[in-house]
Design a protein around this motif. Structure first.
Motif, PDB file in Angstrom:
ATOM      1  N   GLN A 179      51.441  40.000  86.156  1.00 18.17           N
ATOM      2  CA  GLN A 179      51.629  39.189  84.698  1.00 18.17           C
ATOM      3  C   GLN A 179      51.889  37.674  84.995  1.00 18.17           C
ATOM      4  OE1 GLN A 179      55.896  39.669  82.514  1.00 18.17           O
ATOM      5  NE2 GLN A 179      54.093  40.668  81.075  1.00 18.17           N
ATOM      6  N   ARG A 180      52.446  37.376  86.340  1.00 20.44           N
ATOM      7  CA  ARG A 180      52.481  35.998  86.530  1.00 20.44           C
ATOM      8  C   ARG A 180      51.243  35.272  87.211  1.00 20.44           C
ATOM      9  NH1 ARG A 180      56.566  36.564  91.150  1.00 20.44           N
ATOM     10  NH2 ARG A 180      56.413  34.380  91.255  1.00 20.44           N
ATOM     11  N   GLY A 181      50.265  36.213  87.177  1.00 18.19           N
ATOM     12  CA  GLY A 181      48.758  35.698  87.766  1.00 18.19           C
ATOM     13  C   GLY A 181      48.704  35.494  89.187  1.00 18.19           C
ATOM     14  N   LEU A 182      49.518  36.298  89.991  1.00 17.65           N
ATOM     15  CA  LEU A 182      49.591  36.247  91.410  1.00 17.65           C
ATOM     16  C   LEU A 182      48.406  37.130  92.057  1.00 17.65           C
ATOM     17  CD1 LEU A 182      53.102  35.943  92.210  1.00 17.65           C
ATOM     18  CD2 LEU A 182      51.577  34.171  92.227  1.00 17.65           C
ATOM     19  N   LEU A 183      47.910  38.148  91.074  1.00 15.37           N
ATOM     20  CA  LEU A 183      46.961  39.085  91.472  1.00 15.37           C
ATOM     21  C   LEU A 183      45.691  38.908  90.784  1.00 15.37           C
ATOM     22  CD1 LEU A 183      49.475  42.100  91.940  1.00 15.37           C
ATOM     23  CD2 LEU A 183      48.935  40.331  93.701  1.00 15.37           C
ATOM     24  N   ALA A 207      53.710  53.837  75.769  1.00 18.91           N
ATOM     25  CA  ALA A 207      52.880  52.795  76.361  1.00 18.91           C
ATOM     26  C   ALA A 207      53.683  51.640  76.493  1.00 18.91           C
ATOM     27  CB  ALA A 207      51.810  52.872  75.188  1.00 18.91           C
ATOM     28  N   ALA A 208      53.466  50.817  77.565  1.00 17.05           N
ATOM     29  CA  ALA A 208      54.222  49.540  77.783  1.00 17.05           C
ATOM     30  C   ALA A 208      53.059  48.320  77.746  1.00 17.05           C
ATOM     31  CB  ALA A 208      54.738  49.309  79.196  1.00 17.05           C
ATOM     32  N   SER A 211      55.298  42.993  76.851  1.00 12.88           N
ATOM     33  CA  SER A 211      56.582  42.080  77.026  1.00 12.88           C
ATOM     34  C   SER A 211      56.471  41.462  78.254  1.00 12.88           C
ATOM     35  CB  SER A 211      57.665  43.027  76.281  1.00 12.88           C
ATOM     36  OG  SER A 211      58.146  43.999  77.441  1.00 12.88           O
ATOM     37  N   GLU A 212      57.747  40.859  78.555  1.00 10.78           N
ATOM     38  CA  GLU A 212      57.837  40.112  79.823  1.00 10.78           C
ATOM     39  C   GLU A 212      58.267  41.373  80.890  1.00 10.78           C
ATOM     40  OE1 GLU A 212      60.426  36.541  81.976  1.00 10.78           O
ATOM     41  OE2 GLU A 212      60.146  36.818  79.642  1.00 10.78           O
ATOM     42  N   ALA A 213      57.797  41.340  81.972  1.00 17.25           N
ATOM     43  CA  ALA A 213      58.165  42.220  83.046  1.00 17.25           C
ATOM     44  C   ALA A 213      59.610  42.188  83.239  1.00 17.25           C
ATOM     45  CB  ALA A 213      57.375  41.868  84.388  1.00 17.25           C
TER      46      ALA A 213
END
Length: 196
Positions: free
Chosen positions: A89-93, A172-173, A103-105
């Motif tokens: 989610q943070r764009g690191l992968l 579902a998330a 939603s936010e992790a």
């Protein structure tokens, strides 16, 4: 058929079982799914295999691994990394879309991530559900020991077909997404009911 929850604190009591989990992961994810993942000495691993994680193995008396998962607290930190779903989610992968969650992790000591779940490809169809159930029962046991109320997971999108059979409270998330030719979806697994 046995189940074991492994940690850096107890792995010395179980011989090569943790190495066998990583070997089985290599077979499942690199050989079978053809994913490009880190490997060495016939084992698959990544930056989330740290002392903060736990590994659940379903195995036989010889230590052959039939199924497994990795559990990581959402409070985990190692260098720039936290846990796989949050880091995606943070764009690191690059391999996982950043919009995988609605939603936010979370970062919460009672919420853990479950990843790298597999059932060995050569497990006969007539015992696959039994193997899955052994894995789920050990997950319930580990959630009680670790005080885990909820998990977030990235699972094949057909999770709804077997969630009820495995007695897991899942929803579902995030959205469906295709990764490596397989449809995946982030899901919540609620373990809070088991504490009552």
């Amino acid at each position: 058929m046995q189940t074991t929850t492994l940690s850096f604190a107890n792995m010395h009591n179980h011989g090569e079982l943790l190495a066998n989990v990583l070997r089985a992961r290599r077979q499942s994810f690199i050989v079978q799914n053809r994913w490009e993942l880190p490997e060495t000495m016939g084992m698959e691993f990544d930056q989330y295999d740290t002392p903060q994680s736990r590994w659940i193995a379903v195995h036989n008396d010889l230590g052959e691994v039939l199924a497994g998962v990795r559990l990581t607290p959402t409070t985990a930190r190692c260098g720039i990394y936290s846990y796989m779903i949050r880091d995606a989610q943070r764009g690191l992968l690059d391999s996982i879309p950043s919009d995988l969650l609605y939603s936010e992790a979370p970062v919460d000591e009672h919420i853990w991530e479950v990843t790298r779940g597999f059932v060995a490809h050569d497990i006969p169809a007539n015992i696959r559900m039994r193997v899955r159930m052994k894995l789920v029962v050990e997950m319930f046991k580990t959630t009680r020991q670790e005080g885990i109320g909820k998990m977030v997971a990235l699972l094949p999108s057909n999770w709804g077909r077997w969630a009820n059979r495995c007695r897991l409270d899942m929803k579902a998330a995030g959205r469906n997404m295709n990764m490596g030719g397989i449809d995946y979806q982030a899901v919540w697994i609620d373990f809070a009911q088991q504490f009552h």
